[in-house]
Scaffold this active site. Sequence first.
Site, PDB file in Angstrom:
ATOM      1  N   SER A  56      19.592  15.023  45.312  1.00  0.00           N
ATOM      2  CA  SER A  56      20.998  15.180  45.630  1.00  0.00           C
ATOM      3  C   SER A  56      21.137  16.263  46.766  1.00  0.00           C
ATOM      4  CB  SER A  56      21.437  16.245  44.318  1.00  0.00           C
ATOM      5  OG  SER A  56      22.530  16.665  44.472  1.00  0.00           O
ATOM      6  N   TYR A  76      20.336  22.798  37.899  1.00  0.00           N
ATOM      7  CA  TYR A  76      20.401  21.654  38.613  1.00  0.00           C
ATOM      8  C   TYR A  76      19.943  21.760  39.828  1.00  0.00           C
ATOM      9  CZ  TYR A  76      22.714  17.479  40.245  1.00  0.00           C
ATOM     10  OH  TYR A  76      22.933  16.136  40.552  1.00  0.00           O
TER      11      TYR A  76
HETATM   12  P1  NAP Z   1      26.293   9.351  35.189  1.00  0.00           P
HETATM   13  O1  NAP Z   1      27.493   8.367  35.880  1.00  0.00           O
HETATM   14  O2  NAP Z   1      26.263  10.451  34.292  1.00  0.00           O
HETATM   15  O3  NAP Z   1      24.813   8.404  34.839  1.00  0.00           O
HETATM   16  C1  NAP Z   1      23.674   8.965  34.793  1.00  0.00           C
HETATM   17  C2  NAP Z   1      22.984   7.983  33.539  1.00  0.00           C
HETATM   18  O4  NAP Z   1      21.717   8.794  33.288  1.00  0.00           O
HETATM   19  C3  NAP Z   1      23.782   7.836  32.430  1.00  0.00           C
HETATM   20  O5  NAP Z   1      23.630   6.514  31.968  1.00  0.00           O
HETATM   21  C4  NAP Z   1      23.067   8.847  31.413  1.00  0.00           C
HETATM   22  O6  NAP Z   1      23.236   8.500  30.152  1.00  0.00           O
HETATM   23  C5  NAP Z   1      21.730   8.745  31.813  1.00  0.00           C
HETATM   24  N1  NAP Z   1      20.721   9.699  31.384  1.00  0.00           N
HETATM   25  C6  NAP Z   1      21.000  11.005  31.346  1.00  0.00           C
HETATM   26  N2  NAP Z   1      20.065  11.438  30.626  1.00  0.00           N
HETATM   27  C7  NAP Z   1      18.976  10.763  30.494  1.00  0.00           C
HETATM   28  C8  NAP Z   1      17.864  10.836  29.791  1.00  0.00           C
HETATM   29  N3  NAP Z   1      17.133  12.139  29.390  1.00  0.00           N
HETATM   30  N4  NAP Z   1      17.106   9.644  29.664  1.00  0.00           N
HETATM   31  C9  NAP Z   1      17.622   8.462  30.259  1.00  0.00           C
HETATM   32  N5  NAP Z   1      18.800   8.342  30.701  1.00  0.00           N
HETATM   33  C10 NAP Z   1      19.556   9.651  30.762  1.00  0.00           C
HETATM   34  O7  NAP Z   1      25.653  10.027  36.585  1.00  0.00           O
HETATM   35  P2  NAP Z   1      25.506   9.644  38.171  1.00  0.00           P
HETATM   36  O8  NAP Z   1      26.564  10.191  38.914  1.00  0.00           O
HETATM   37  O9  NAP Z   1      25.387   8.050  38.275  1.00  0.00           O
HETATM   38  O10 NAP Z   1      24.140  10.146  38.511  1.00  0.00           O
HETATM   39  C11 NAP Z   1      22.956   9.587  38.676  1.00  0.00           C
HETATM   40  C12 NAP Z   1      21.803  10.485  39.190  1.00  0.00           C
HETATM   41  O11 NAP Z   1      22.582  10.751  40.650  1.00  0.00           O
HETATM   42  C13 NAP Z   1      21.515  11.855  38.773  1.00  0.00           C
HETATM   43  O12 NAP Z   1      20.346  11.958  38.924  1.00  0.00           O
HETATM   44  C14 NAP Z   1      22.314  12.729  39.444  1.00  0.00           C
HETATM   45  O13 NAP Z   1      22.008  14.204  39.421  1.00  0.00           O
HETATM   46  C15 NAP Z   1      22.389  12.333  40.828  1.00  0.00           C
HETATM   47  N6  NAP Z   1      23.484  12.638  41.728  1.00  0.00           N
HETATM   48  C16 NAP Z   1      24.819  12.232  41.346  1.00  0.00           C
HETATM   49  C17 NAP Z   1      25.982  12.682  42.288  1.00  0.00           C
HETATM   50  C18 NAP Z   1      27.139  12.263  42.015  1.00  0.00           C
HETATM   51  O14 NAP Z   1      28.132  12.804  42.931  1.00  0.00           O
HETATM   52  N7  NAP Z   1      27.519  11.401  41.246  1.00  0.00           N
HETATM   53  C19 NAP Z   1      25.459  13.579  43.424  1.00  0.00           C
HETATM   54  C20 NAP Z   1      24.006  13.801  43.700  1.00  0.00           C
HETATM   55  C21 NAP Z   1      23.306  13.432  42.664  1.00  0.00           C
HETATM   56  P3  NAP Z   1      24.565   9.234  29.284  1.00  0.00           P
HETATM   57  O15 NAP Z   1      25.925   8.758  30.032  1.00  0.00           O
HETATM   58  O16 NAP Z   1      24.481   8.109  27.991  1.00  0.00           O
HETATM   59  O17 NAP Z   1      24.191  10.482  28.982  1.00  0.00           O
END
Ligand code: NAP
Length: 255
Positions: free
Chosen positions: A146, A159
């Site tokens: 991130s 985080y």
């Molecule tokens: P998201 O929409 O919440 O998707 C994350 C996915 O990971 C969801 O399907 C979630 O399942 C799953 N997950 C959570 N904990 C898990 C576990 N222990 N084992 C297996 N699967 C798990 O989030 P996203 O925004 O796509 O984020 C994806 C990655 O990008 C993360 O690592 C996040 O930190 C990183 N990131 C995101 C942003 C942003 O702005 N969106 C920015 C920087 C970094 P559930 O939904 O069922 O819990």
Amino acid sequence: MEKDFKGKVALVTGGSFGIGRATAVAFAARGANVVVADWIEDEDEHTLKQIKEANPAVEAIFVKCDVSDGKQVENMIDQTILKFGRLDFAFNNAGIEGTQAMTQDCTEENWDKTIGINLKGVFLCMKYQLPHLLKSGSGSIVNCASVAGLIGFPGLPAYVASKHAVVGLTKSVALETAKQGVRINAVCPGVIHTDMIDRVTGKDKEVEKQYISMEPVGRMGQPYEVADAVTFLCSDAATFITGHAMPVDGGWVAS
Ligand code: NAP
């Protein structure tokens, strides 16, 4: 789109939603067979359906896996090898934002859960993925960090610590595998419009505006824009790139 990943196998954790789903679809669009892993079964199989729409010629399976549990991660890799006989690319993306609180108010429970999924999860995935990549002497892993892995943010101690650690882990493993043909990189997304951001902003337009104002490009990113960076890092266009933490952030960390 060029099918340069034809015959390859890609694994995406956290693949049921958001950035993970977009990346699973992007791997398929380039010809890879895909393993979609997530800790909750996506009963409507949205990701698998989108993969089929993107490329009917590829095969995709769902494997249920909580990445913070070593036994489940080992099983996820076993299922991958059982089905496809190989692993070429992995996007270790599953992550949670945890609870917002200043460090003195951050609970041990929030600390352990966030570190357990975001950091230990990435470690466990690489632990069980690497033997297969090293055996073939090729392949590429991309870990999801991130902008919070590159700069500090008040109110998100677990985080931010987890994402900085993912960057350090990525660099170290890249050095371990550099001479063996296996490349390890990280992506560092800025504000990407997913469910995670909707949870953080509560879909409040004023809060969304504050997040957008941190983005020099003046908008949130879309999941496919991170997916494009991940598939680039896995591709033969990136054969000299390893140990890199690539911002995909609309210029945020440059500001
Ligand atoms: P998201 O929409 O919440 O998707 C994350 C996915 O990971 C969801 O399907 C979630 O399942 C799953 N997950 C959570 N904990 C898990 C576990 N222990 N084992 C297996 N699967 C798990 O989030 P996203 O925004 O796509 O984020 C994806 C990655 O990008 C993360 O690592 C996040 O930190 C990183 N990131 C995101 C942003 C942003 O702005 N969106 C920015 C920087 C970094 P559930 O939904 O069922 O819990």
